[in-house]
Design a protein around this motif. Structure first.
Motif, PDB file in Angstrom:
ATOM      1  N   ALA A 160       0.967  -1.084   0.146  1.00  0.00           N
ATOM      2  CA  ALA A 160       0.023  -0.014   0.159  1.00  0.00           C
ATOM      3  C   ALA A 160       0.773   1.206  -0.032  1.00  0.00           C
ATOM      4  CB  ALA A 160      -1.088  -0.107   1.218  1.00  0.00           C
ATOM      5  N   TYR A 181      -0.788   1.811  11.164  1.00  0.00           N
ATOM      6  CA  TYR A 181      -0.367   2.374   9.728  1.00  0.00           C
ATOM      7  C   TYR A 181       0.283   1.290   8.969  1.00  0.00           C
ATOM      8  CZ  TYR A 181       0.333   5.968   6.141  1.00  0.00           C
ATOM      9  OH  TYR A 181       0.440   6.292   4.595  1.00  0.00           O
ATOM     10  N   ARG A 217       1.129  -7.417   3.550  1.00  0.00           N
ATOM     11  CA  ARG A 217       0.660  -6.814   2.643  1.00  0.00           C
ATOM     12  C   ARG A 217      -0.932  -7.109   2.609  1.00  0.00           C
ATOM     13  NH1 ARG A 217       3.623  -6.730  -2.038  1.00  0.00           N
ATOM     14  NH2 ARG A 217       4.675  -8.644  -1.632  1.00  0.00           N
ATOM     15  N   GLY A 273      -3.038  -4.937   4.384  1.00  0.00           N
ATOM     16  CA  GLY A 273      -3.166  -3.562   4.041  1.00  0.00           C
ATOM     17  C   GLY A 273      -2.110  -2.498   4.576  1.00  0.00           C
ATOM     18  N   ARG A 287       1.349  -0.442   5.360  1.00  0.00           N
ATOM     19  CA  ARG A 287       2.572   0.082   4.844  1.00  0.00           C
ATOM     20  C   ARG A 287       3.707  -0.688   5.179  1.00  0.00           C
ATOM     21  NH1 ARG A 287      -2.548   2.480   5.001  1.00  0.00           N
ATOM     22  NH2 ARG A 287      -2.916   3.915   3.161  1.00  0.00           N
ATOM     23  N   SER A 329       6.528   0.306   0.594  1.00  0.00           N
ATOM     24  CA  SER A 329       5.892   1.548   0.672  1.00  0.00           C
ATOM     25  C   SER A 329       6.841   2.833   0.697  1.00  0.00           C
ATOM     26  CB  SER A 329       4.832   1.829   1.683  1.00  0.00           C
ATOM     27  OG  SER A 329       4.016   0.797   1.929  1.00  0.00           O
TER      28      SER A 329
END
Length: 312
Positions: free
Chosen positions: A100, A174, A192, A195, A197, A217
């Protein structure tokens, strides 16, 4: 002087700014290195990289890229340090398996020891924070990661968790940040799929290419300057090398780390990175909130004056 020696000396002279600072390390002798190709450009480039103080793994990456650059362009240009991703064998973007995305400019990136510090700096307006919590107790780790996630609630801070990827997934962080050793052991597919980073550390060409294989990311680059916070396997890379790394990794958000303080901030940003990671500059400051505001203001002002980078 042979043609090979002349080519080597010309490369070293043309790129003297990439040599290690005096005392930072010793250059390797080409006579002890392994050469995997007989092409003249490759052999001269690798010998020159070793003379400039690059470790052999990095010298090999640059030399192969220089040979690819020579084959592609039809001539050997000693002044053109390789910086095209295709010459290093990197895949083109977009990549369907990429992690992401995160902002191209992550701004001030505070690396912090516990959830209390995470919350404190998030409330001070730091744009990106990382929990680097050291413990072998999985229960304690899970509790601290959950506390850090709760600590950034209601703020605009992006929270990355260093190493503890499963706890980060469970707590809904996050993102996750991993070192080169950790990314081998972590379940990257699970990160991954959740979702999150992913940020990966690198300390030179070979590690950057290893990180790029996973399409993270962002990529962190360092140590730029000497740091006493952790024992580094490679010497400080300096500004010129950081600039070369940033040009190669142009398609990524880039984080510079290692010995960076207010006096070096603008010089580092001018190398082409969009984020500065700091540790001691905040946690050892007399007033961390004031320091955070000052650093972030300088970073934001410089980044806003630069041309925005295109998204991946």
């Amino acid at each position: 002087m042979s043609q090979h020696d002349s080519m080597v000396q010309t490369i070293v002279t043309a790129h003297a700014d990439l040599a290690l600072a005096p005392g930072a390390g010793t250059s390797q002798r080409a006579a002890t290195a392994t050469f995997t190709c007989d092409a003249a450009a490759y052999r001269a480039a690798k010998s020159a990289c070793l003379a400039l103080g690059f470790i052999e793994a990095d010298a090999e990456c640059v030399a192969l890229a220089w040979q690819n650059q020579t084959d592609r362009s039809g001539h050997f240009d000693v002044t053109a340090w390789p910086d095209q991703p295709e010459d290093f064998g990197m895949q083109a973007w977009p990549r369907p398996t990429a992690f992401a995305a995160c902002p191209r400019q992550l701004g001030l990136y505070a690396v912090l020891p516990d959830a209390a510090w995470v919350g404190r700096m998030a409330r001070a307006g730091v744009s990106t924070v990382q929990l680097r919590f050291k413990s072998d107790d999985t229960v304690v780790i899970a509790r601290e990661v959950r506390a850090a996630v709760m600590a950034v609630k209601g703020t605009n801070a992006r929270l990355f968790i260093n190493d503890h990827w499963q706890a980060a997934i469970d707590a809904g962080a996050y993102g996750v940040h991993l070192g080169q050793e950790d990314m081998v052991e972590a379940d990257l597919e699970k990160i991954r799929a959740a979702g999150l980073r992913l940020g990966l550390s690198s300390h030179g060409y070979a590690e950057m290419l290893r990180a790029d294989h996973y399409s993270p990311s962002y990529i962190a680059m360092g140590a730029v300057f000497a740091t006493t916070l952790k024992r580094m396997q490679t010497p400080p890379q300096g500004l010129a090398r950081l600039g070369a790394y940033a040009r190669l990794m142009r398609d990524y958000p880039k984080v510079a780390i290692g010995g960076i303080d207010a006096s070096k901030l603008l010089d580092v940003l001018n190398c082409g990175v969009g984020s500065i990671a700091v540790v001691r500059a905040l946690v050892a400051a007399e007033n961390p909130e004031v320091m955070a505001n000052s650093l972030q203001a300088k970073i934001n002002a410089r980044l806003s004056a630069m041309a925005p980078e295109p998204a991946l």
